[in-house]
Design a protein around this motif. Structure first.
Motif, mmCIF file in Angstrom:
data_model
loop_
_atom_site.group_PDB
_atom_site.id
_atom_site.type_symbol
_atom_site.label_atom_id
_atom_site.label_comp_id
_atom_site.label_asym_id
_atom_site.label_seq_id
_atom_site.Cartn_x
_atom_site.Cartn_y
_atom_site.Cartn_z
ATOM 1 N N LYS A 56 -132.074 -3.078 14.538
ATOM 2 C CA LYS A 56 -130.818 -4.252 14.731
ATOM 3 C C LYS A 56 -129.874 -3.723 15.489
ATOM 4 O O LYS A 56 -128.652 -4.593 15.810
ATOM 5 N N TYR A 57 -129.136 -2.325 15.773
ATOM 6 C CA TYR A 57 -128.442 -1.741 16.527
ATOM 7 C C TYR A 57 -128.587 -1.515 17.873
ATOM 8 O O TYR A 57 -127.936 -1.194 18.439
ATOM 9 N N LEU A 58 -130.023 -1.793 18.024
ATOM 10 C CA LEU A 58 -130.483 -1.321 19.431
ATOM 11 C C LEU A 58 -130.776 -2.781 20.423
ATOM 12 O O LEU A 58 -131.323 -2.480 21.417
ATOM 13 N N ASP A 59 -130.417 -3.904 19.983
ATOM 14 C CA ASP A 59 -130.753 -4.941 20.892
ATOM 15 C C ASP A 59 -129.864 -5.255 22.013
ATOM 16 O O ASP A 59 -130.092 -6.355 22.589
ATOM 17 N N ALA A 60 -128.768 -4.566 21.925
ATOM 18 C CA ALA A 60 -127.747 -4.703 23.101
ATOM 19 C C ALA A 60 -127.193 -6.327 23.344
ATOM 20 O O ALA A 60 -126.981 -6.906 24.229
ATOM 21 N N GLN A 61 -127.288 -7.023 22.144
ATOM 22 C CA GLN A 61 -126.491 -8.214 21.792
ATOM 23 C C GLN A 61 -125.435 -8.341 21.130
ATOM 24 O O GLN A 61 -124.818 -9.349 20.567
ATOM 25 N N GLY A 62 -124.660 -7.257 20.947
ATOM 26 C CA GLY A 62 -123.420 -7.209 20.375
ATOM 27 C C GLY A 62 -121.899 -7.764 21.399
ATOM 28 O O GLY A 62 -122.372 -8.444 22.390
ATOM 29 N N ASP A 63 -120.939 -7.413 20.851
ATOM 30 C CA ASP A 63 -119.890 -7.826 21.820
ATOM 31 C C ASP A 63 -119.354 -6.720 22.923
ATOM 32 O O ASP A 63 -118.993 -5.659 22.741
ATOM 33 N N ALA A 64 -119.746 -7.269 24.267
ATOM 34 C CA ALA A 64 -119.632 -6.269 25.363
ATOM 35 C C ALA A 64 -118.312 -5.916 25.522
ATOM 36 O O ALA A 64 -117.879 -4.645 26.137
ATOM 37 N N ALA A 65 -117.266 -6.835 25.432
ATOM 38 C CA ALA A 65 -115.946 -6.634 25.693
ATOM 39 C C ALA A 65 -115.430 -5.658 24.609
ATOM 40 O O ALA A 65 -114.619 -4.530 25.096
ATOM 41 N N ASN A 66 -115.537 -5.698 23.368
ATOM 42 C CA ASN A 66 -115.280 -4.570 22.488
ATOM 43 C C ASN A 66 -115.924 -3.350 23.064
ATOM 44 O O ASN A 66 -115.098 -2.373 22.748
ATOM 45 N N GLY A 67 -117.145 -3.171 23.229
ATOM 46 C CA GLY A 67 -117.817 -2.009 23.477
ATOM 47 C C GLY A 67 -117.249 -1.389 24.911
ATOM 48 O O GLY A 67 -117.065 -0.159 24.673
ATOM 49 N N ALA A 68 -116.876 -2.458 25.696
ATOM 50 C CA ALA A 68 -116.182 -1.584 26.814
ATOM 51 C C ALA A 68 -114.888 -0.976 26.640
ATOM 52 O O ALA A 68 -114.693 0.105 27.139
ATOM 53 N N GLU A 69 -114.074 -1.719 25.732
ATOM 54 C CA GLU A 69 -112.789 -0.962 25.296
ATOM 55 C C GLU A 69 -113.220 0.472 24.430
ATOM 56 O O GLU A 69 -112.168 1.281 24.792
ATOM 57 N N LEU A 70 -114.057 0.278 23.476
ATOM 58 C CA LEU A 70 -114.253 1.566 22.785
ATOM 59 C C LEU A 70 -114.718 2.558 23.692
ATOM 60 O O LEU A 70 -114.595 3.692 23.611
ATOM 61 N N PHE A 71 -115.610 2.190 24.910
ATOM 62 C CA PHE A 71 -116.332 3.005 25.753
ATOM 63 C C PHE A 71 -115.020 3.986 26.514
ATOM 64 O O PHE A 71 -115.166 4.935 26.618
#
Length: 273
Positions: A147-162
């Motif tokens: 469920k954590y590997l489906d790449a269906q999360g929040d891309a905007a938050n992920g980009a900021e964290l990255f």
């Protein structure tokens, strides 16, 4: 003051004075409590990082033990204790084995600043058996849940964290970058979602470990989502030039832009003559 008064004052002063070892005892008690609290917090964090997948079968562990003895024990020791040629694997968890073996980094092809990606040497089932065997020695980060590997999360938050946690080494576009002493942060394009997650929880090579106290599983899912979005979305600016930043772009302008101008100037001059 009378003699009896002096004696009484001396007794009062003696009773009110703290024992010389009292400060040491207080510091020791404080360290004991703080150390216990830290150990409890670390154990809770480690437990939270472990996968909730079904436990491995004894048959799978025995298969992994045979594979380990034949392929890994030379460097890591028969009891996973490590040698001069390889680190201890006690407590690294199944995720670390799945990442290192699943990306072809292990078994190591040659000694160098860091292990490089190469074609896998083991099948999926053999990799799982090796991971189960190593994980049977001591608890550690487990294989992430789907469920954590489906790449269906929040891309905007992920980009900021990255950008905050990863871009200083991997480049803001995940294109990788050079480090010191011949080491490097690899590009993240073409890397599976599972291996990205496992890298975050195990910290391979020079990478720090991002446990659940640093980045929650949902945060990791968001980062994976952002990376996959960047990988699958064409560059709006045209040819990305490897996404290596202004150095490569400036070099391109100097070589091809100014070169084209010089070539046109020479052609016009030759034409006029």
């Amino acid at each position: 003051m009378s003699r009896s008064g002096k004696v009484t004052a001396a007794k009062t002063s003696k009773k009110g004075r703290r024992h010389p070892l009292a400060n040491v005892a207080l510091i020791a008690i404080g360290l004991l409590f703080s150390g216990g609290a830290y150990a409890a917090f670390s154990s809770a964090t480690a437990s939270a990082d472990e996968s909730t997948a079904a436990p491995s079968s004894q048959e799978q562990i025995e298969t992994g033990e045979k594979l380990f003895a034949a392929n890994c024990a030379t460097c890591h020791g028969m009891n996973l204790q490590g040698t001069e040629a390889g680190p201890s694997l006690i407590g690294v968890g199944a995720a670390s084995v799945d990442f290192q073996v699943g990306t072809g980094r292990m078994p190591l092809q040659m000694q160098g600043p860091q292990a490089r990606v190469k074609p896998k040497q083991f099948t999926e089932s053999d990799t799982a058996a090796l991971a189960a065997y190593v994980a049977s020695y001591a608890p550690g980060p487990g294989i992430p849940e789907d469920k954590y590997l489906d790449a269906q999360g929040d891309a905007a938050n992920g980009a900021e964290l990255f950008r905050i946690n990863c871009a200083m080494c991997h480049n803001v576009a995940g294109a990788g970058g050079a480090l010191t002493e011949g080491k490097f942060a690899p590009p993240l394009t073409g890397v599976s979602e599972k291996h990205i997650y496992e890298a975050m929880v195990t910290g391979p090579q020079n990478m720090p470990v991002f446990n659940n106290a640093n980045l929650t599983p949902e945060d990791k899912r968001d980062i994976i989502t952002a990376l996959k979005y960047m990988e699958n979305t064409p560059s709006v600016g045209g040819f990305g030039l490897g996404s290596l930043g202004p150095v490569s772009e400036g070099l391109f302008i100097w070589i091809f832009g100014l070169g084209s101008i010089v070539a046109i100037t020479v052609w016009i001059t030759a034409k006029s003559n």
